[in-house]
Write a protein that holds these residues in place. Structure first.
Motif: not given
Length: 431
Positions: A75, A78-79, A198, A207, A210-211, A217
């Motif tokens: 998880w 991904e961020r 990324r 993404v 959320s970063t 997040g």
């Protein structure tokens, strides 16, 4: 039917990013194989003088770190992207090796193994995500995943063989072995720094968003993870209708490996008196026979089903493990290990196919995740029990108990297949 690779996919497979992933997987598995198979058990017992129980706990913590943090690590990757996640995680791997090399207390060694396991946790989530990206719009990722798995197998096998060769020719100088692993770890981190920052896919905007809200997040992500776990358990309860014996069987299948992993090297070195090179040859013979048997075994299972092969595999493995400690002759030990390799070649594809036949088609992802978590827990508890057996009962006890567990799996499988209203279908596993 073989998978056709498009020109675009060939270009992606030849990209620097994919070669970086292959190098990282090889080096991580090289370090883990070197430590867990060749070096750590004998080093902790013979050089540092710690008990078998401490060795078992250290191994259990390594497996715990790897399994417990795998989902959160995926998880986070991904961020935060490949580069940051893998660089930090693989630095932890090097830190774990440094602690093992330059400390000698049981607490420090156990902590190092936990750090090592946690550091390797993002490896496969990142690798599988990378393979999916490389597969392109048609999602034909079989070639990419096959290449990654091959790199892992080569690294796992090369680590113990090279370390045993080093130990043989340096009069068992462990510091030389540790410096080789530290060097491999430094190359590992430098390679991770070359990874893209990324993942470039259709979810890039989400993404990035959320970063930008990292603190909120992260909290939201862990809340979602907790909710997901609850939903998974609820879904398993309502959709999966199998005998309760399936659950202990899943646990016991990996529990056997956990029982053997911390003591096999110790027993071969201390009780049988094998040299490092002889142990390498034993690993090559056992592993080679397993790999060579997998192909014809898989084809026979495709034709006749898994039931007979699993019964033979479990029973043969149970008998061989129970009598393994009765033999001291080099030739007889090689024969027993070869038979165990054949047994595992019958078990590995057959068991996965048998478990897959129990899972409802509409819920495969969720149920597989639950099954793999349950199965992975056996790798955590096995080493602890193994260390206690080694210290408290005798050096042959973990092998006998492993044989008893395999015999129990034989009986469980026999019961499940005889009381199942539908016959076990032939395997669809490609080898």
């Amino acid at each position: 039917m073989s998978e056709v690779i498009s020109p675009g996919e060939k270009r992606r497979l030849m990209s620097p990013f994919f070669f970086e992933l292959l190098a990282i997987i090889f080096l991580v598995e090289f370090i883990k194989g070197s430590l867990l198979v060749a070096i750590l058990p004998v080093y902790m017992k013979n050089i540092l003088g710690v008990s078998g129980t401490v060795i078992g706990v250290a191994f259990a913590l390594q497996y715990l770190g790897d399994n417990l943090f795998r989902s959160p690590a995926g998880w986070i990757a991904e961020r935060l992207g490949f580069k940051l996640t893998m660089s930090v995680a693989l630095t932890m791997v090097v830190l774990g090796v440094l602690i093992i090399a330059f400390t000698d207390g049981p607490v420090w060694l156990s902590l190092a193994c936990l750090i090592l396991g946690t550091g390797t946790a993002p490896l496969w989530p990142c690798a599988m995500t990378g393979a999916t990206e490389i597969s392109g719009p048609n999602s034909s990722n079989g070639t990419a995943i096959g290449a990654l798995e091959t790199a892992a197998l080569v690294g796992t096998g090369a680590g113990p063989i090279i370390m045993n060769f080093v130990m043989e020719h340096t009069s068992k100088n462990y510091q030389t072995a540790f410096f080789i692993m530290i060097g491999a770890g430094i190359i590992l981190v430098l390679t991770a720094l070359l990874l893209p920052g990324r993942i470039r896919n259709t979810t890039k905007a989400a993404v990035s968003s959320s970063t930008a809200l990292a603190g909120r997040g992260l909290r939201s992500g862990f809340n979602k993870l907790r909710t997901s776990v609850k939903a998974t358990l609820r879904e398993v309860k309502t959709t999966l209708h199998v005998s309760w014996l399936v659950y202990p069987a899943l646990f016991l299948q990996s529990f056997v490996i956990g029982l053997l992993s911390p003591v096999l090297t110790l027993y071969v070195s201390n009780e049988l008196g094998f040299s490092p090179n002889q142990y390498s040859l034993l690993l090559i013979v056992g592993g080679g026979i397993t790999v060579l048997t997998l192909i014809p075994a898989g084809k026979l299972m495709d034709r006749f089903g898994t039931k007979r092969f699993l019964n033979v595999g479990f029973l043969l493995c149970a008998v061989m493990l129970c009598i393994f400690t009765l033999f001291k002759s080099l030739l007889l030990v090689f024969v027993v290990v070869s038979l165990i390799g054949i047994a595992y070649a019958l078990i590995l594809p057959g068991w996965n196919s048998f478990v897959a036949s129990l899972i409802p088609k509409g819920e495969r992802g969720t149920i597989w995740g639950f099954f793999l978590t349950l199965q992975g827990s056996g790798m955590v508890f096995g080493p602890i029990v193994s260390g206690w057996l080694w210290d408290g009962i005798g050096h042959g006890a973990p092998f006998v108990v492993s044989g008893i567990v395999m015999g129990t799996l034989f009986l469980i499988h026999l019961y499940l297949t005889r009381h199942d209203s539908s016959p076990v279908q032939p395997s669809r596993v490609k080898i």
